[in-house]
Enzyme design. Sequence first.
Site, short mmCIF file in Angstrom:
data_model
loop_
_atom_site.label_atom_id
_atom_site.label_comp_id
_atom_site.label_asym_id
_atom_site.label_seq_id
_atom_site.Cartn_x
_atom_site.Cartn_y
_atom_site.Cartn_z
N HIS A 178 0.85 -1.20 0.00
CA HIS A 178 0.00 0.00 0.00
C HIS A 178 0.88 1.24 0.00
O HIS A 178 1.93 1.26 0.66
CB HIS A 178 -0.89 -0.02 1.25
N ASN A 179 0.47 2.27 -0.74
CA ASN A 179 1.26 3.51 -0.80
C ASN A 179 2.74 3.20 -1.04
O ASN A 179 3.63 3.68 -0.32
CB ASN A 179 1.11 4.32 0.49
N GLU A 208 1.05 -0.17 -5.43
CA GLU A 208 0.08 0.90 -5.58
C GLU A 208 0.75 2.15 -6.12
O GLU A 208 1.87 2.50 -5.71
CB GLU A 208 -0.58 1.22 -4.23
N ASP A 210 -0.39 6.13 -6.76
CA ASP A 210 -1.35 7.25 -6.67
C ASP A 210 -1.00 8.27 -7.74
O ASP A 210 0.06 8.91 -7.67
CB ASP A 210 -1.27 7.90 -5.29
N HIS A 223 0.99 11.19 -2.36
CA HIS A 223 -0.22 11.01 -1.57
C HIS A 223 -0.99 12.32 -1.62
O HIS A 223 -0.63 13.29 -0.96
CB HIS A 223 0.15 10.63 -0.13
N GLU A 257 -4.31 4.20 -8.26
CA GLU A 257 -5.24 5.12 -7.58
C GLU A 257 -5.27 6.35 -8.48
O GLU A 257 -4.41 7.23 -8.38
CB GLU A 257 -4.72 5.44 -6.18
#
Length: 588
Positions: A178-179, A208, A210, A223, A257
Site C-alpha cells: 500500500h502507498n 500501488e 497514486d 499522496h 489510484e
Amino acid sequence: MIIFLNLTSHTWFWNLIQNDFKTGNIDLEGCMRLLEKMQINFDEDHFKHVFKKTLDKQTGDVISMDDFKAIYRALVHRPEYEELFKAYSRDGKILPDSQLLKFLVKEQFQTEANETTALEIIMKYEPIDEVRKKRQMSFEGFIRYMNSEECSIFKSQHRTIYQDMTQPLCDYFISSSHNTYLISDQLMGPSHLWGYTSALLKGCRCLEIDCWDGNNNEPIVYHGHTLTSKIPFRSVIHVIDKYAFMSSAYPLVLSLENHCSPKQQEVMADCLKTILGDKLLSSPIGGGVEISQLPSPEALKFKVLIKNKKVGTFEESLLRMEDDYHGETEEMSDSDIQSDDEDSDDTLLQPPRSPAKRRGDPRSSIPPQKKTRFISHTTRFITRIYPKGTRMKSSNYNPQEFWNIGCQMVALNFQTLGTEMELQDGKFLDNGGCGYVLKPGFLRDPNSTFTPRNVGGYSKPMSLSIRLISGHQLPPSSVSKTNKADPMVHIEIYGVPEDQARKKSSVVKNNALCPRWNETFSFNIQVPELAMIRFCVEDEVSLVNKEFLGQYTLPVMSLNTGYRNIPLMSKEGIKLESASLFAHVWYY
C-alpha cells in the site's frame, strides 16, 4: 585412531591459519580478517569481548596461534552441538556415515534419508580432507552442517516454488503493498522510487501508484492533498520495468489510484505501453474468447497487469488508442467485512468479459456482502484490502484476520516496521518467495462453509512441541557497555481466533553470547494451514521495559522437525548473520 584424528584436526587448523602468523602474532584487526577468511560469522561486540578476555591473561595487544584457537572455539564450538555429536560418535571424535544416517532419521525425522544422503552431507560440509575421504565427519564438519540452511527451521523444500501455479489468480494469497511510493508517513514523508525498488526486490506482486495531474502534461505520483513529495509517473514505470521480475517471474499487478484528467490518463497509458512493451497485458488471455475464470499465475508469467480504480476514463483512453479491453475492476465498501479495530478497503477483479459486452454495460453492481458470506465471495473474486487514510502515521492492521477469510491482496505499508510486516514477510517466505501462496482448499471451494470463528469439520489439529535449547551471538543490549543482555524468547501463534497463543521463556541474565534455556512449549493448533509462528527475542532491561533484539516469523506448515536453527531478523527486516536460536521441533 583418536591420536591420529587429533593430529589431523590440528594440522588442518594450522594449515588454515599459518600464513597469517608468518610475521608473528596478530592484533584485533588481523584476527577479524582471519575469521572472515575462514567464513565464520561473528558479532563484533561478542568478538571484541572474547578477544579482550584473551588479552587480559597476558601483556600486549596481540595474540598467538593458540590464543586464536581459543577465540575460534569460544565463537564456533557450541556445547549443545558437542552433546549431540558425542551422542552418536562412538569415540567422541568422528561420526561415520552410518552414525550420521542414524542421526538424520532419529533426530531430524528424515525418514527418507539413506547412505547416499549421509555421504552427500559429509562431502559438502566436512572440511578435513583425510576425514572426508574415509566417509566420516569430524566435529568441525558437524558444526558446519548444523549451521547450514539444511538445518534451518524453515523447510528447504519451501524455499523453491513447489505449489501448483496453474490455478486461477483468485486461489492465491498475493504479496501486496500500500502507498508503495512512500518511505515514511503519509502526511509529510518523502515519496521515493526506492519504495518500488525495495518492494519488488522483496517479491511484492501488487504495487500501488497514486496518480495525479502534474505540470507540463506529465502525471505525478504522491499522496494527494498532503505534504508528501512528488515523483514523475514516468520514472516509476521505468523502475518497475527494470525490477518487475527480478525476484519473481509471476505476474505483477499495478493498482492505480487514478486521480488524473482524461488527457493525462492518455499520457499514463502511453508510458505504460512504450516503457513496459510486451510485458504489459493489454488484451485478454485466450485471444478475447469469453472465459469463466481468471487466468493462472503460470499463464501470466512475466506480465504486468493494470488494476485501475477510476473505472471508465482510463479504459476509454486505452480503447481510444485501439487496444482491446483487458479486464474489469470493481470496488465495494469495506464496512461489511470490518471489525472495530481494522482499517481496510476492498477491491474486486472479475474475469474479463468481451469488449463489446463491456462497452454495453458500464458497470454491474455487487450487493453488499456480510462477513459470513465473504469467504465464498473470495473464491471467485480477487479482493484487495488496504489501510484507511485515517492512519496518519501509516500504521498497519493485522493481515492475519484477512488471510483467514481468503482475501488475496492484503496490502500493507511496507515502510512501516512492526509485527504486521513481520507476518507479511514470513507468510511470503513460502513457495520460493515468489509472492504467490496457494490458499488452503477450504478457502478455494465456492461451497465451503468454513468460518475462522467456527472451524468445525475443517479442523486438522496439530500438536506442536518446541524445546527452546539455546541462543547464539544474540545482539547485545543497547544499554550494555560490553556484550551483555538479559534475553527472553516469546513464541507466538497467529491464525484463526482459536489458535492465537503466546508463550514466553525465562530470562537468562547477563548472557547474549550463548544463553541456555532448555524449556519446552506446547501448542494445539486447529487450522495449521493458516497459522503463522513468530519467535521474538527481547532484552529485559527492567521489569517494565523490554528491548527488541530480533525475530523470525514463518508459516507453521513450513516448520522443519528435529534440531533446528532459527535465524533472526532485525527490526528493519535484515538478517542478523551471526545471531540465532537453537531448538528441537516436533509435531504430529
